[in-house]
Design a protein around this motif. Structure first.
Motif, mmCIF file in Angstrom:
data_model
loop_
_atom_site.group_PDB
_atom_site.id
_atom_site.type_symbol
_atom_site.label_atom_id
_atom_site.label_comp_id
_atom_site.label_asym_id
_atom_site.label_seq_id
_atom_site.Cartn_x
_atom_site.Cartn_y
_atom_site.Cartn_z
ATOM 1 N N GLY A 132 -4.173 -10.604 -14.294
ATOM 2 C CA GLY A 132 -3.524 -9.689 -15.219
ATOM 3 C C GLY A 132 -4.337 -8.448 -15.541
ATOM 4 N N ARG A 133 -5.367 -8.205 -14.791
ATOM 5 C CA ARG A 133 -6.228 -7.033 -14.985
ATOM 6 C C ARG A 133 -5.697 -5.882 -14.135
ATOM 7 N N LYS A 134 -4.587 -5.302 -14.591
ATOM 8 C CA LYS A 134 -3.884 -4.303 -13.791
ATOM 9 C C LYS A 134 -4.721 -3.077 -13.474
ATOM 10 N N ALA A 135 -5.438 -2.562 -14.464
ATOM 11 C CA ALA A 135 -6.251 -1.354 -14.235
ATOM 12 C C ALA A 135 -7.360 -1.645 -13.224
ATOM 13 N N ASP A 136 -7.994 -2.804 -13.355
ATOM 14 C CA ASP A 136 -9.044 -3.176 -12.405
ATOM 15 C C ASP A 136 -8.468 -3.359 -11.003
ATOM 16 N N ALA A 137 -7.320 -4.007 -10.924
ATOM 17 C CA ALA A 137 -6.684 -4.229 -9.625
ATOM 18 C C ALA A 137 -6.327 -2.897 -8.968
ATOM 19 N N ALA A 138 -5.759 -1.981 -9.735
ATOM 20 C CA ALA A 138 -5.384 -0.670 -9.182
ATOM 21 C C ALA A 138 -6.614 0.081 -8.687
ATOM 22 N N ARG A 139 -7.674 0.082 -9.484
ATOM 23 C CA ARG A 139 -8.908 0.765 -9.091
ATOM 24 C C ARG A 139 -9.468 0.143 -7.811
ATOM 25 N N THR A 140 -9.426 -1.161 -7.742
ATOM 26 C CA THR A 140 -9.951 -1.872 -6.585
ATOM 27 C C THR A 140 -9.107 -1.614 -5.347
ATOM 28 N N PHE A 141 -7.791 -1.609 -5.498
ATOM 29 C CA PHE A 141 -6.924 -1.326 -4.353
ATOM 30 C C PHE A 141 -7.118 0.103 -3.853
ATOM 31 N N ARG A 142 -7.387 1.039 -4.753
ATOM 32 C CA ARG A 142 -7.686 2.407 -4.310
ATOM 33 C C ARG A 142 -8.965 2.420 -3.472
ATOM 34 N N ARG A 143 -9.928 1.606 -3.852
ATOM 35 C CA ARG A 143 -11.182 1.496 -3.080
ATOM 36 C C ARG A 143 -10.891 0.908 -1.698
ATOM 37 N N VAL A 144 -10.042 -0.091 -1.634
ATOM 38 C CA VAL A 144 -9.671 -0.674 -0.338
ATOM 39 C C VAL A 144 -9.099 0.411 0.567
ATOM 40 N N LEU A 145 -8.233 1.237 0.021
ATOM 41 C CA LEU A 145 -7.607 2.290 0.821
ATOM 42 C C LEU A 145 -8.600 3.370 1.226
ATOM 43 N N GLN A 146 -9.620 3.604 0.413
ATOM 44 C CA GLN A 146 -10.679 4.537 0.810
ATOM 45 C C GLN A 146 -11.447 3.993 2.007
ATOM 46 N N LEU A 147 -11.711 2.697 1.988
ATOM 47 C CA LEU A 147 -12.479 2.073 3.064
ATOM 48 C C LEU A 147 -11.683 1.918 4.350
ATOM 49 N N SER A 148 -10.397 1.672 4.218
ATOM 50 C CA SER A 148 -9.571 1.404 5.392
ATOM 51 C C SER A 148 -8.172 1.993 5.200
ATOM 52 N N PRO A 149 -8.056 3.329 5.219
ATOM 53 C CA PRO A 149 -6.767 3.967 4.919
ATOM 54 C C PRO A 149 -5.651 3.663 5.923
ATOM 55 N N GLU A 150 -6.014 3.319 7.139
ATOM 56 C CA GLU A 150 -5.005 3.030 8.157
ATOM 57 C C GLU A 150 -5.129 1.600 8.687
ATOM 58 N N GLY A 151 -5.822 0.753 7.950
ATOM 59 C CA GLY A 151 -6.017 -0.628 8.385
ATOM 60 C C GLY A 151 -4.726 -1.423 8.364
ATOM 61 N N PRO A 152 -4.754 -2.606 8.924
ATOM 62 C CA PRO A 152 -3.540 -3.421 9.018
ATOM 63 C C PRO A 152 -2.982 -3.837 7.653
ATOM 64 N N ASN A 153 -3.824 -3.868 6.633
ATOM 65 C CA ASN A 153 -3.367 -4.257 5.299
ATOM 66 C C ASN A 153 -2.988 -3.065 4.420
ATOM 67 N N ALA A 154 -3.201 -1.861 4.915
ATOM 68 C CA ALA A 154 -2.966 -0.660 4.109
ATOM 69 C C ALA A 154 -1.536 -0.565 3.559
ATOM 70 N N PRO A 155 -0.496 -0.817 4.346
ATOM 71 C CA PRO A 155 0.856 -0.724 3.783
ATOM 72 C C PRO A 155 1.085 -1.696 2.617
ATOM 73 N N THR A 156 0.589 -2.914 2.761
ATOM 74 C CA THR A 156 0.739 -3.904 1.697
ATOM 75 C C THR A 156 -0.044 -3.485 0.458
ATOM 76 N N ILE A 157 -1.254 -2.999 0.662
ATOM 77 C CA ILE A 157 -2.086 -2.559 -0.460
ATOM 78 C C ILE A 157 -1.431 -1.377 -1.163
#
Length: 83
Positions: free
Chosen positions: A47-72
């Motif tokens: 339920g930590r929405k702000a933390d999750a959003a911040r973390t998902f943005r980091r995932v996209l920075q690391l792998s913007p076109e990775g296989p999980n990017a659309p789901t993220i």
């Protein structure tokens, strides 16, 4: 090793422990996309929405076109759309 332990904890329903292990993994290896993704998922489940959003943005920075990017991107959009 931490990611494997975190995944095992997550599969056993120990979400808080999994989040802690993924967080430690991101500290040890800040470019580990798998650890960041796991941390985002566990943050979202806790339920930590702000933390999750911040973390998902980091995932996209690391792998913007990775296989999980659309789901993220979809998860991030959903988090940002809900108050």
């Amino acid at each position: 090793m931490l990611n494997q332990s975190a995944t095992q904890a997550l599969l056993q329903g120990h979400i808080g422990l999994a989040a802690d292990l993924y967080a430690r993994s991101t500290q040890e290896n800040p470019r580990d996309e798998v650890a960041w993704r796991g941390l985002g998922l566990t943050s979202e489940r806790l339920g930590r929405k702000a933390d999750a959003a911040r973390t998902f943005r980091r995932v996209l920075q690391l792998s913007p076109e990775g296989p999980n990017a659309p789901t993220i991107r979809a998860r991030l959009a959903q988090l940002e759309a809900t108050p």
